[in-house]
Write a protein that holds these residues in place. Structure first.
Motif, mmCIF file in Angstrom:
data_model
loop_
_atom_site.group_PDB
_atom_site.id
_atom_site.type_symbol
_atom_site.label_atom_id
_atom_site.label_comp_id
_atom_site.label_asym_id
_atom_site.label_seq_id
_atom_site.Cartn_x
_atom_site.Cartn_y
_atom_site.Cartn_z
ATOM 1 N N ASP A 1 18.289 -60.658 2.025
ATOM 2 C CA ASP A 1 17.282 -61.245 2.918
ATOM 3 C C ASP A 1 17.696 -61.279 4.375
ATOM 4 O O ASP A 1 17.091 -61.986 5.187
ATOM 5 N N ASN A 2 18.724 -60.507 4.733
ATOM 6 C CA ASN A 2 19.012 -60.365 6.154
ATOM 7 C C ASN A 2 17.994 -59.427 6.788
ATOM 8 O O ASN A 2 17.482 -58.513 6.130
ATOM 9 N N ILE A 3 17.760 -59.642 8.069
ATOM 10 C CA ILE A 3 16.910 -58.706 8.798
ATOM 11 C C ILE A 3 17.787 -57.587 9.337
ATOM 12 O O ILE A 3 18.845 -57.852 9.914
ATOM 13 N N VAL A 4 17.388 -56.333 9.086
ATOM 14 C CA VAL A 4 18.203 -55.201 9.547
ATOM 15 C C VAL A 4 17.475 -54.354 10.584
ATOM 16 O O VAL A 4 18.099 -53.548 11.265
ATOM 17 N N ALA A 5 16.168 -54.516 10.687
ATOM 18 C CA ALA A 5 15.425 -53.760 11.702
ATOM 19 C C ALA A 5 14.094 -54.450 11.954
ATOM 20 O O ALA A 5 13.496 -55.015 11.038
ATOM 21 N N MET A 6 13.669 -54.412 13.207
ATOM 22 C CA MET A 6 12.343 -54.912 13.548
ATOM 23 C C MET A 6 11.743 -53.965 14.573
ATOM 24 O O MET A 6 12.464 -53.350 15.357
ATOM 25 N N ARG B 1 16.376 -46.554 11.027
ATOM 26 C CA ARG B 1 17.126 -47.772 11.350
ATOM 27 C C ARG B 1 17.284 -48.673 10.137
ATOM 28 O O ARG B 1 18.336 -49.283 9.938
ATOM 29 N N MET C 1 14.786 -54.307 16.969
ATOM 30 C CA MET C 1 16.037 -54.866 16.485
ATOM 31 C C MET C 1 16.704 -53.847 15.607
ATOM 32 O O MET C 1 16.041 -53.141 14.856
ATOM 33 N N LEU D 1 15.951 -65.621 19.626
ATOM 34 C CA LEU D 1 14.741 -65.656 20.438
ATOM 35 C C LEU D 1 14.807 -66.781 21.473
ATOM 36 O O LEU D 1 14.458 -66.583 22.646
ATOM 37 N N GLN D 2 15.290 -67.930 21.070
ATOM 38 C CA GLN D 2 15.397 -69.055 22.019
ATOM 39 C C GLN D 2 16.375 -68.727 23.142
ATOM 40 O O GLN D 2 16.127 -69.002 24.320
ATOM 41 N N VAL E 1 18.016 -64.732 13.980
ATOM 42 C CA VAL E 1 16.960 -64.096 14.759
ATOM 43 C C VAL E 1 16.169 -65.161 15.522
ATOM 44 O O VAL E 1 15.864 -65.004 16.700
ATOM 45 N N LYS E 2 15.880 -66.259 14.832
ATOM 46 C CA LYS E 2 15.093 -67.319 15.479
ATOM 47 C C LYS E 2 15.878 -67.957 16.636
ATOM 48 O O LYS E 2 15.333 -68.186 17.722
ATOM 49 N N VAL F 1 19.088 -57.133 19.715
ATOM 50 C CA VAL F 1 17.644 -57.428 19.676
ATOM 51 C C VAL F 1 17.088 -57.471 21.093
ATOM 52 O O VAL F 1 17.208 -58.478 21.788
ATOM 53 N N MET G 1 21.199 -59.472 10.822
ATOM 54 C CA MET G 1 21.183 -60.872 11.227
ATOM 55 C C MET G 1 20.449 -61.662 10.158
ATOM 56 O O MET G 1 19.536 -61.133 9.521
ATOM 57 N N THR G 2 20.817 -62.924 10.032
ATOM 58 C CA THR G 2 20.034 -63.770 9.145
ATOM 59 C C THR G 2 18.737 -64.132 9.865
ATOM 60 O O THR G 2 18.623 -63.998 11.095
ATOM 61 N N VAL G 3 17.788 -64.609 9.080
ATOM 62 C CA VAL G 3 16.518 -65.042 9.661
ATOM 63 C C VAL G 3 16.772 -66.121 10.710
ATOM 64 O O VAL G 3 16.190 -66.113 11.805
ATOM 65 N N PHE H 1 5.312 -64.696 15.069
ATOM 66 C CA PHE H 1 6.542 -63.960 14.791
ATOM 67 C C PHE H 1 7.338 -64.646 13.678
ATOM 68 O O PHE H 1 7.767 -64.012 12.702
ATOM 69 N N TYR H 2 7.488 -65.945 13.775
ATOM 70 C CA TYR H 2 8.243 -66.667 12.745
ATOM 71 C C TYR H 2 7.563 -66.544 11.386
ATOM 72 O O TYR H 2 8.199 -66.329 10.356
ATOM 73 N N ILE I 1 8.181 -63.143 9.879
ATOM 74 C CA ILE I 1 9.514 -63.021 9.291
ATOM 75 C C ILE I 1 9.499 -63.554 7.862
ATOM 76 O O ILE I 1 9.931 -62.892 6.916
#
Lengths: 259, 244, 259, 244, 259, 244
Positions: free
Chosen positions: A220-225, A111, B203, B216-217, B212-213, B184, B207-209, A238-239, A242
């Motif tokens: 710095d984008n998130i692409v997988a979690m 992913r 996920m 979640l909300q 994502v935050k 997500v 997405m930008t950080v 969680f925050y 990240i």
């Protein structure tokens, strides 16, 4: 039996040191073990890398061959990621078909690469609707001393970075480097109560398999979690994960740029 | 069969007319199967899900037993006819992964220590799929566990958020899942009508950080609505039983 | 353990009531439980039906796609019938590949449809010798309270009756209804000594899995039979079963006509 | 390779010259294998069958044992070269079904209560197939069980009837099976030289109720002839042993 | 239990007789049990043979059908050898996919045929690069009273010798005999300390599975060897085994010539 | 992709410049893995091999235990990327056979009686293959067993000889293996610096009796050289440990 008692002792030791705000090997909570990346280690593969994170070792080999495209993406190459947790790498791995842990490992690494669009698949079409390049990414664990996941992800992108498309061997033009557009990096933490230990070692994991992996791209984008493990994750933690994952990924990405 | 990417947001509304933070229609019914110890039928948009719980019961073979707590199994399975192109029966890599993270969502919540040496099996069948099957299955499984009378520290409620056409949306349906920028899925532990923690989180996409935050909300607000419907379904079931 | 004792008690109860000439739920020996047929329950399938017989529930989905014909029938569509006894439907079903019971279930249902020539396969040729329609009939058990077999057979023919050939989706002309020529109906009895219980419930089956299934077409011909279970069947009982099965099938067939 | 449907009955005779109620030539020999506890080689027309019985013997793994009676296994298997187009080794759906109903034919006849915790295994290999393999296998297995000295309440004898060109015929061969209208394999329990009951019964094709009933009578007459040959084979074996 | 004790008794008996320089069945050390070869025993196969060596029995069937060539040998037929140790043949064989013993048996027989170039594969091309004859050699054990390996090898080459290429059935010209160029023969010995017993019987093998197989062609060249079993082989014994295997193979080859 | 057969011997030298009885360059390192009880990394020409030993340890499931001695497992496995054309993961028939004969080479040498009820597992991974992988793996496994401290009666050392262009050569590489006339892998038990017996022996191809005998002598000389390198690797490991 003896095995279980040893695990109990290890766990108690890890927890007691954590109580003192320390990791058993003296690392900071957001510190990786020493990382070593060797590329082109397998000459039979089109791309390859051996990554060591502490004593954890994994080899990834990338092989390319022509094959049929998916009907809904007739002009795009195809990534197939596979992980073998061979019994050589850990006393807990058993021979046999991939279990849920191998499957999850392969899919999380996959992913990161897929969603960051690390490989420009649109440049891997040979004949639209008929033939495209298949990219086999094979993760081969050698020594599991904890955090195989980040080691595998790092080895995968390093192997991709150094891979050549073997067009000549198949009589379809000149060889060319596998087109790479991004450098996804995954960062895995072990979540214990209100603490998070980046790059957990095997001994630390004796506490429990409570992982969170966050993969980011070079912007710095998130692409997988992936949250793995039977635990509950608080919103605050969680925050925090990240933010630390983004920061650490930047450092690791530099290692890839230095290849 | 190559598909054109459609525009997913038109005039501030989604393809099916929903607002960004609006759930699909949901229907939940508890206790729909005779053989299972607990069960639930759930529709979430066009998803049709059926969940069954067996246990606590004996574990075979014996060496799989845990002398100090119950062993939880969770099996996510798609019927061959649940998707556009017939799916070969049996587990594939995707369903193996979903089964693992779903089981892990329930494990800390089920009071396993009460049932040493026994097994609690959660089986969820996707009869019709339309994006968000893993979250729909978690919601159904949760109700089936309550229906089976399995002691839990709370309830699991799940919903996904997605990014489509640059916009965060709640509970994406098929087209949004196929052509969106990110997906997500979340599951939460809800206890005393409060979201207490994240039980499942995956996920893929980009997405930008910050997104994502915010996502979640948005997911938390959606989850609370679903939670009410899960409660209702359970109440209806108990009510029916009392009447009978 | 407790399970076994419960079974013994059930069996004794069933037998003692049978001794009085009665079934435990008060039904006549040749009486089905209430039957409910819902069609078009799965919109992703080309045809589908949910059938309930008492508390027994089964869904059948029919999917169609183009594929290669058999060499010895180059101009005929192909039926592939599969049954999944998913562990959701019964405490005795286990995950895993089809066991002998799933295989037998699928094959008995398949024979009823195939031998009655319920589907006109000659109208399902796309290009002779190259492409024909494959008809996947997938039986998915939901709740096994006895007699999954008749419920599956009924759901299968109901799903077929309402199925559309999705020609447009594959760019091969207009959609058309799956051509149906006959309405096979299977009737299963539990044979206990000199008695035969039509549509046995799970509790009745505690006595033993002594089944006889007779499938007939709309002209009262027999198109499939299957004795299953470790018991001996007398000639007289066999003749009796034929007659009652023909009669009951006529009643059930009416339900199909009313869809 | 599409085949023309031949005319199967010409001038009141079948393709191979047989009368409607005539069996194919049968050859039976008991005790043909050294390692097995009982065995039988059987030819029925062009079918070539070999059956072996092992047991009563220990059952592994233990949890498969039944403390009150013997566990019966029956494995019908076709050699890859037994049919026109090579068959992939290993069980397919057809052989799984045949093995099940064949085992069930023997189960009530074998005196299982005499052998608690043990297993009796019947293995039957089709070396050459020419229609009616399941009935031929049952006949061979029956003789092998007697040869192994397994206590039984009687003997199983099997034969099929078919409808071809509108006519009922006994013991159909390949062409009749491929192009006929219906096929009904029967197995009977024979005790004291009398057919006592039906042990196996399947059917596919299309027949009137009346034809099925007539078919049963035809099968019974055929079975009695086969039964005589089974007896003979067993007698010959005992006789040989006495002489030795 | 009883089984194990019986094995112990047998082993002691074999060893004690060996101490006296004798085999338990009175054979000479380099003597085969009586050998019987019947060919064309399976009319559905293109070639077949039943071989008995003492009480050991095996059937081999050869089937031919057109198929795709290997990319690196586009004008050559393909041999596929498979062995089924069906549970009918021995109390120690279990149903299920081939275990290491079946795999080894098939591969050793295959090597003898392949390396001796017994079949002229270059005459089995139908259309270069597209279609060649596939030769399926299926070894089907019937009774394992020891030395299934030599019985299988003998049955395989006998079946090949009598096989016909069924070209007419596939509309590609006239049938012709499978072209045979050589007659490989394998000779297996049981090595016990300083002794070697040719063609060991099951009872003799109770001492241990210490095998050496040497396969030779009709010019006395060695074309395949296989040491199987957990034992140590001395150099002298190895040389002795070569010589005796060459000599015995000549005798057995005569049986093949007499077919 | 059809390949031309190259001339393998030119001017009395092999394609890679070696003499007939010359080994490829060999590199051996013991103790390269943390988790395994013993391990070894080995290069032999372009082969890259890694071996690990686990045990003596408990055997699961229990019915696989032997009450009087250790149970040995040996698993030869090729990484998917180790060969030109990607290999599907998992054992194939070739690796099943190699694993069997390799295990049998070690079984009489390991002092199994010292470890009743336990298991000793030897796992060998081929990371890069270039002919002679089974012999390279045996050499690596041998060092890993010593590294694990498993009691043995000697050491196993393996090497192949081949016949190419009519000439016997030692330790063939890929081209010689593909286009040669014969290949004979040997493994020997070496004890007190002397070759005592043959532990593994296979052969395919075509050789005269005389060539086979000469080949054995050539293999023995090669094995003694490899043996020295195995000893060195073990010494280096012990030395390192002492220094640490």
């Amino acid at each position: 039996m003896g095995e279980d008692i040893l695990m109990d002792i290890k766990r108690d030791y890890v927890l007691s040191r954590l109580g003192d705000g320390e990791r058993i090997d003296g690392r900071k909570f957001d510190e990786f073990r020493p990382i070593e990346i060797q590329t082109n280690v397998i000459s039979k593969a089109e791309g390859s890398a051996l990554v060591k994170i502490g004593d954890t070792q994994v080899v990834v080999g990338v092989k390319l061959q022509p094959g049929e495209p998916f009907p809904d993406a007739p002009d795009k190459g195809i990534i197939i990621t596979n992980a073998e947790l061979v019994p050589l790498a850990s006393p807990t791995f058993e021979p046999g078909p991939p279990d849920e842990n191998s499957v999850e490992l392969a899919r999380v690494v996959d992913r990161g690469i897929r969603e960051s669009e690390a490989v420009d698949l649109s440049k891997l079409c040979i004949a639209e609707g008929e033939k495209v390049w298949l990219i086999f990414i094979d993760i081969h664990a050698l020594d599991d001393d904890g955090n195989l996941r980040d080691a595998s992800a790092l080895a995968a992108i390093a192997a991709i970075l150094t891979a050549t498309v073997p067009a000549e061997r198949f009589d379809i033009g000149n060889d060319f480097p596998l087109p790479v557009r991004d450098l996804p990096v995954s960062v895995t933490s072990l979540v214990i109560d209100d603490k998070a230990l980046i790059d957990p070692s095997r001994d630390e994991i004796s506490v429990g398999e409570y992982f969170m992996t966050i993969t980011t791209d070079q912007e710095d984008n998130i692409v997988a979690m992936q949250k793995s493990g039977a635990y509950q994750l608080s919103e605050e933690k969680f925050y925090e994960l990240i933010d630390v994952s983004v920061a650490k990924a930047r450092e690791l990405r530099q290692l890839l740029r230095d290849i | 069969m190559s598909e054109e990417r459609p525009q997913l947001i038109v005039d501030g509304k989604r393809l099916d007319g929903r607002d960004f933070d609006e759930l699909r229609p949901i229907k939940i019914e508890a206790g729909v199967l005779r053989r299972a110890d607990g069960s639930c039928y759930l529709e979430m948009g066009r998803n049709k899900i059926i969940a069954a719980v067996y246990g606590p019961r004996e574990v075979h073979p014996r060496h799989l037993q845990d002398p100090s707590r119950a062993v939880i199994r969770y099996r996510y399975n798609m019927a061959p006819f649940s998707v556009e192109e017939r799916k070969r029966p049996g587990p594939d890599r995707r369903s193996i992964e979903i089964s693992k993270v779903s089981r892990e969502a329930f494990e800390p919540i089920i009071m396993k220590e009460l049932f040493p040496r026994s097994g609690i099996d959660v089986f969820v069948e996707v009869l019709q799929a339309d994006a968000g099957t893993r979250t729909a299955c978690l919601n159904a499984a949760s109700v089936a566990l309550v229906d089976a009378g399995v002691a839990m520290k709370g309830i699991i409620t799940a919903v996904a958020v997605a990014k489509v056409d640059g916009q965060l949306v709640l509970d994406p349906m098929k087209e949004e899942d196929n052509f969106g920028e990110a997906d997500v899925p979340f599951a939460f532990l809800i206890r005393n009508s409060r979201i207490e923690s994240i039980a499942l989180l995956q996920m893929d996409g980009r997405m930008t950080v910050d997104e994502v935050k915010k996502g979640l909300q948005m997911a938390k607000r959606g989850a609370m609505q679903i939670y009410e419907m899960q409660r209702d379904a359970i109440m209806r079931k108990y009510h029916t039983e009392e009447v009978e």
